[in-house]
Design a protein around this motif. Structure first.
Motif, PDB file in Angstrom:
ATOM      1  N   ASN A  89       4.731 -11.964   2.218  1.00 25.10           N
ATOM      2  CA  ASN A  89       3.442 -12.620   2.109  1.00 25.10           C
ATOM      3  C   ASN A  89       2.575 -12.286   3.312  1.00 25.10           C
ATOM      4  O   ASN A  89       1.400 -11.925   3.172  1.00 25.10           O
ATOM      5  CB  ASN A  89       3.653 -14.141   1.978  1.00 25.10           C
ATOM      6  CG  ASN A  89       2.386 -14.886   1.675  1.00 25.10           C
ATOM      7  OD1 ASN A  89       1.434 -14.835   2.435  1.00 25.10           O
ATOM      8  ND2 ASN A  89       2.389 -15.607   0.570  1.00 25.10           N
TER       9      ASN A  89
ATOM     10  N   PHE B 165       1.486  -8.554   3.075  1.00 24.43           N
ATOM     11  CA  PHE B 165       0.421  -8.335   2.107  1.00 24.43           C
ATOM     12  C   PHE B 165      -0.894  -8.956   2.557  1.00 24.43           C
ATOM     13  O   PHE B 165      -1.962  -8.379   2.356  1.00 24.43           O
ATOM     14  CB  PHE B 165       0.822  -8.870   0.724  1.00 24.43           C
ATOM     15  CG  PHE B 165       1.654  -7.914  -0.069  1.00 24.43           C
ATOM     16  CD1 PHE B 165       1.081  -7.108  -1.040  1.00 24.43           C
ATOM     17  CD2 PHE B 165       3.019  -7.798   0.163  1.00 24.43           C
ATOM     18  CE1 PHE B 165       1.839  -6.213  -1.773  1.00 24.43           C
ATOM     19  CE2 PHE B 165       3.795  -6.912  -0.563  1.00 24.43           C
ATOM     20  CZ  PHE B 165       3.209  -6.116  -1.531  1.00 24.43           C
ATOM     21  N   MET B 166      -0.818 -10.150   3.152  1.00 30.29           N
ATOM     22  CA  MET B 166      -2.037 -10.777   3.668  1.00 30.29           C
ATOM     23  C   MET B 166      -2.667  -9.905   4.753  1.00 30.29           C
ATOM     24  O   MET B 166      -3.887  -9.723   4.789  1.00 30.29           O
ATOM     25  CB  MET B 166      -1.742 -12.168   4.219  1.00 30.29           C
ATOM     26  CG  MET B 166      -1.480 -13.208   3.149  1.00 30.29           C
ATOM     27  SD  MET B 166      -2.904 -13.557   2.105  1.00 30.29           S
ATOM     28  CE  MET B 166      -3.934 -14.478   3.251  1.00 30.29           C
TER      29      MET B 166
ATOM     30  N   VAL C  84      -2.462  -6.667   5.080  1.00 35.34           N
ATOM     31  CA  VAL C  84      -3.057  -5.480   4.456  1.00 35.34           C
ATOM     32  C   VAL C  84      -4.345  -5.843   3.730  1.00 35.34           C
ATOM     33  O   VAL C  84      -5.368  -5.167   3.884  1.00 35.34           O
ATOM     34  CB  VAL C  84      -2.046  -4.807   3.493  1.00 35.34           C
ATOM     35  CG1 VAL C  84      -2.724  -3.749   2.635  1.00 35.34           C
ATOM     36  CG2 VAL C  84      -0.879  -4.217   4.265  1.00 35.34           C
ATOM     37  N   LEU C  85      -4.298  -6.920   2.937  1.00 34.87           N
ATOM     38  CA  LEU C  85      -5.469  -7.281   2.139  1.00 34.87           C
ATOM     39  C   LEU C  85      -6.629  -7.788   2.992  1.00 34.87           C
ATOM     40  O   LEU C  85      -7.783  -7.454   2.734  1.00 34.87           O
ATOM     41  CB  LEU C  85      -5.092  -8.331   1.090  1.00 34.87           C
ATOM     42  CG  LEU C  85      -4.151  -7.851  -0.017  1.00 34.87           C
ATOM     43  CD1 LEU C  85      -3.726  -9.025  -0.903  1.00 34.87           C
ATOM     44  CD2 LEU C  85      -4.802  -6.766  -0.849  1.00 34.87           C
ATOM     45  N   VAL C  86      -6.318  -8.581   4.010  1.00 34.25           N
ATOM     46  CA  VAL C  86      -7.383  -9.138   4.857  1.00 34.25           C
ATOM     47  C   VAL C  86      -7.767  -8.144   5.950  1.00 34.25           C
ATOM     48  O   VAL C  86      -8.942  -7.803   6.106  1.00 34.25           O
ATOM     49  CB  VAL C  86      -6.940 -10.495   5.472  1.00 34.25           C
ATOM     50  CG1 VAL C  86      -7.991 -11.008   6.448  1.00 34.25           C
ATOM     51  CG2 VAL C  86      -6.690 -11.519   4.373  1.00 34.25           C
TER      52      VAL C  86
ATOM     53  N   PHE D  99      -8.211  -4.239   3.964  1.00 36.88           N
ATOM     54  CA  PHE D  99      -9.230  -4.129   2.920  1.00 36.88           C
ATOM     55  C   PHE D  99     -10.396  -5.079   3.104  1.00 36.88           C
ATOM     56  O   PHE D  99     -11.371  -5.024   2.360  1.00 36.88           O
ATOM     57  CB  PHE D  99      -8.604  -4.343   1.535  1.00 36.88           C
ATOM     58  CG  PHE D  99      -7.683  -3.240   1.116  1.00 36.88           C
ATOM     59  CD1 PHE D  99      -8.170  -1.984   0.774  1.00 36.88           C
ATOM     60  CD2 PHE D  99      -6.317  -3.449   1.074  1.00 36.88           C
ATOM     61  CE1 PHE D  99      -7.315  -0.965   0.396  1.00 36.88           C
ATOM     62  CE2 PHE D  99      -5.447  -2.439   0.696  1.00 36.88           C
ATOM     63  CZ  PHE D  99      -5.947  -1.195   0.353  1.00 36.88           C
TER      64      PHE D  99
ATOM     65  N   LEU E 193     -10.622  -8.342   2.600  1.00 34.14           N
ATOM     66  CA  LEU E 193     -10.771  -9.476   1.691  1.00 34.14           C
ATOM     67  C   LEU E 193     -10.796 -10.787   2.476  1.00 34.14           C
ATOM     68  O   LEU E 193     -10.188 -10.893   3.536  1.00 34.14           O
ATOM     69  CB  LEU E 193      -9.614  -9.532   0.697  1.00 34.14           C
ATOM     70  CG  LEU E 193      -9.566  -8.481  -0.403  1.00 34.14           C
ATOM     71  CD1 LEU E 193      -8.335  -8.691  -1.275  1.00 34.14           C
ATOM     72  CD2 LEU E 193     -10.819  -8.534  -1.260  1.00 34.14           C
TER      73      LEU E 193
ATOM     74  N   ALA F 280      -7.482 -13.244  -0.860  1.00 36.19           N
ATOM     75  CA  ALA F 280      -6.224 -12.501  -0.733  1.00 36.19           C
ATOM     76  C   ALA F 280      -5.041 -13.386  -1.108  1.00 36.19           C
ATOM     77  O   ALA F 280      -4.124 -12.947  -1.815  1.00 36.19           O
ATOM     78  CB  ALA F 280      -6.069 -11.977   0.693  1.00 36.19           C
ATOM     79  N   SER F 281      -5.072 -14.628  -0.656  1.00 33.93           N
ATOM     80  CA  SER F 281      -3.988 -15.553  -0.962  1.00 33.93           C
ATOM     81  C   SER F 281      -3.898 -15.809  -2.467  1.00 33.93           C
ATOM     82  O   SER F 281      -2.802 -15.818  -3.036  1.00 33.93           O
ATOM     83  CB  SER F 281      -4.197 -16.863  -0.208  1.00 33.93           C
ATOM     84  OG  SER F 281      -3.154 -17.758  -0.480  1.00 33.93           O
TER      85      SER F 281
ATOM     86  N   ALA G  86      -4.870 -13.779  -4.778  1.00 32.30           N
ATOM     87  CA  ALA G  86      -4.457 -12.532  -5.422  1.00 32.30           C
ATOM     88  C   ALA G  86      -2.942 -12.352  -5.424  1.00 32.30           C
ATOM     89  O   ALA G  86      -2.389 -11.740  -6.345  1.00 32.30           O
ATOM     90  CB  ALA G  86      -5.127 -11.338  -4.732  1.00 32.30           C
ATOM     91  N   ILE G  87      -2.273 -12.867  -4.430  1.00 32.84           N
ATOM     92  CA  ILE G  87      -0.823 -12.668  -4.353  1.00 32.84           C
ATOM     93  C   ILE G  87      -0.021 -13.885  -4.809  1.00 32.84           C
ATOM     94  O   ILE G  87       1.207 -13.838  -4.832  1.00 32.84           O
ATOM     95  CB  ILE G  87      -0.387 -12.245  -2.935  1.00 32.84           C
ATOM     96  CG1 ILE G  87      -0.664 -13.334  -1.902  1.00 32.84           C
ATOM     97  CG2 ILE G  87      -1.028 -10.919  -2.545  1.00 32.84           C
ATOM     98  CD1 ILE G  87      -0.157 -13.017  -0.514  1.00 32.84           C
TER      99      ILE G  87
END
Length: 151
Positions: A92, A95-96, A98-100, A103, A105, A110-111, A113-114
């Motif tokens: 978690n 991924f957070m 990477v996404l925040v 990318f 987000l 982002a939260s 999305a996962i």
């Protein structure tokens, strides 16, 4: 033919697991608010305290309410529950990040999305590994007996 993973997801047990998870998420928010805003702990300290306490509570509630098993918690089950939850937490955070960070987000987007993929991962991990694994008869339960019983 439906795979074992698909059969596990397509039953009422998953919905009960999701219900426990939703309740735990609300409780987590309340605990974090109390620890950070009222007791003025650092947010990372508050997160660590909440993770440990609420993961233990989640193990008890999921075993009883989601998986409809007896309320006797074995040390091996608790260790497996924390293992699955710890792996989920690590991924978690990855991924957070990477996404925040990568990318750009918003953290809430982002939260969200996962949430579903991690919910499915947690459910399958607990259904197969935590509560699906056989325990040895010699494995002691918390307090040497059933939860809630006095000695």
């Amino acid at each position: 033919m439906i795979s074992k993973a698909a059969r596990l997801i397509l039953n009422a047990q998953f919905l009960r697991f999701a219900g426990v998870g939703a309740g735990m998420a609300g409780l987590n928010a309340a605990v974090l608010f109390a620890l950070v805003s009222v007791l003025q702990l650092h947010y990372l300290t508050a997160c660590a305290i909440a993770f440990i306490a609420l993961t233990a509570l989640s193990a008890v509630l999921n075993k009883r309410l989601a998986f409809l098993l007896d309320d006797r918690i074995r040390w091996s089950e608790l260790a497996r529950f924390f293992a699955v939850s710890g792996v989920s937490l690590a991924f978690n955070l990855l991924f957070m990040s990477v996404l925040v960070g990568g990318f750009g987000l918003h953290p809430l987007i982002a939260s969200l999305a996962i949430t579903l993929p991690f919910g499915l991962f947690n459910y399958l991990g607990h259904a197969v590994f935590t509560f699906g694994a056989s325990d040895h008869l010699s494995d002691r339960a918390w307090d040497g007996g059933r939860i809630g019983e006095s000695r």
